[in-house]
Design a protein around this motif. Sequence first.
Motif, PDB file in Angstrom:
ATOM      1  N   THR A 101       8.768   4.293   9.887  1.00 57.58           N
ATOM      2  CA  THR A 101       8.767   4.277   8.428  1.00 57.58           C
ATOM      3  C   THR A 101      10.041   3.622   7.904  1.00 57.58           C
ATOM      4  O   THR A 101      10.000   2.821   6.956  1.00 57.58           O
ATOM      5  CB  THR A 101       8.644   5.709   7.880  1.00 57.58           C
ATOM      6  N   PRO A 176       3.742   3.277   6.068  1.00 58.14           N
ATOM      7  CA  PRO A 176       4.206   2.959   4.710  1.00 58.14           C
ATOM      8  C   PRO A 176       5.717   3.086   4.604  1.00 58.14           C
ATOM      9  O   PRO A 176       6.365   3.640   5.497  1.00 58.14           O
ATOM     10  CB  PRO A 176       3.490   4.005   3.845  1.00 58.14           C
ATOM     11  N   LYS A 209      -1.745   1.593   2.404  1.00 50.63           N
ATOM     12  CA  LYS A 209      -0.360   1.830   2.814  1.00 50.63           C
ATOM     13  C   LYS A 209       0.436   2.558   1.734  1.00 50.63           C
ATOM     14  O   LYS A 209       1.114   3.526   2.004  1.00 50.63           O
ATOM     15  CB  LYS A 209       0.323   0.503   3.160  1.00 50.63           C
ATOM     16  N   TRP A 210       0.375   2.061   0.506  1.00 51.37           N
ATOM     17  CA  TRP A 210       1.114   2.727  -0.562  1.00 51.37           C
ATOM     18  C   TRP A 210       0.577   2.312  -1.926  1.00 51.37           C
ATOM     19  O   TRP A 210       0.085   1.209  -2.110  1.00 51.37           O
ATOM     20  CB  TRP A 210       2.607   2.403  -0.488  1.00 51.37           C
ATOM     21  N   ASP A 256       0.335  -1.963  -2.442  1.00 46.84           N
ATOM     22  CA  ASP A 256       0.197  -2.614  -1.139  1.00 46.84           C
ATOM     23  C   ASP A 256      -0.717  -3.834  -1.138  1.00 46.84           C
ATOM     24  O   ASP A 256      -0.352  -4.901  -0.648  1.00 46.84           O
ATOM     25  CB  ASP A 256      -0.262  -1.599  -0.085  1.00 46.84           C
TER      26      ASP A 256
END
Length: 328
Positions: A101, A176, A209-210, A256
């Motif tokens: 991360t 992420p 992912k985010w 993302d």
Amino acid sequence: MADAGDSPLIARSLSGRNLVKALLLPTAASEDEWRRLAIRPVVARRDPEATEAKPNAVPLASALDDDVIRFLNTRAPLPMWLRLAADPTLAPALRDGLLETAWTRAVLAEDYAMARRAAQMRVASPSQAATAATSAKGPDPIAGIRRSVKLADTDTAAWHRLLLERMASTTEVLLPPHWSGAEGIRTPPLKPGIAPAYDRAMAIGSYGKWCRPLGVPVSGPQAATAADFEMPAFLSQEERAQQEALVGKLRAIPQDSIYFTQESLALMQRNRADPLVPQALSVAVKMARYTCPDKAVGDWSRKGLQTLHANYPNSTWAASTQYWYGGR
């Protein structure tokens, strides 16, 4: 944590000790104390507060609770992440996840020296013996991280391409840029040739992912406030400045699917013949299905789809990517 002055419940309960650690965490006077309070044993019993619970039960592993996760995502500079990952009391799965991360976080913020440090620690992780044994029978799950150890800080294009490559990989999982709290749980690699809906849980974990790189809500009762970004007094001025710069950079990064569509288009401008371009465009378009709904998400997903079919019409990636998405 417990002593003779504690109640019998706290003295005999791992859950009770974890509660005390959570209460004391904001008062930590040093980083060493912060780590002792942040790393907590997983309670393996269904009813850890029951008086009949076995006081000598061995915890399964250490974990990071929500208060620690929020602190890491908003207040901890990357060097603090790496020092936490080096703590020998941290469970191996947590350590490796934190390092991967931190790698993503550093690359997105274009702090390539820090990304390399995270990569070096991940490659040197004791769990790499098991990874190496697995890799001997199949693809290396951290091949991209391993290659990043040798990338130059000045080769921005190579770092951007490597991030894009890991995002679209069918053998690696790009974590992420914020700690999600799914300790020890790794989503499987992508299977881009199969429709994302074939396994809803896997598709969300691998494609999405985010929504926000910092991992904290911007509205609602859990929305981040200025207090969430106040750094602890024990940090040096240098690391305070580093964290302030990192937060500023991550706040400027879009969702993302938008980010990776833009990166795919940038790579196409640099090298239209790069085989990664159609693959990355395909995955970024599909990623928009699992991100947070936003008009810009749909706009960029549509642009990615149109670019993919206009420039790579005969590719397998175009054939497997027929729709654009606007988030869920």
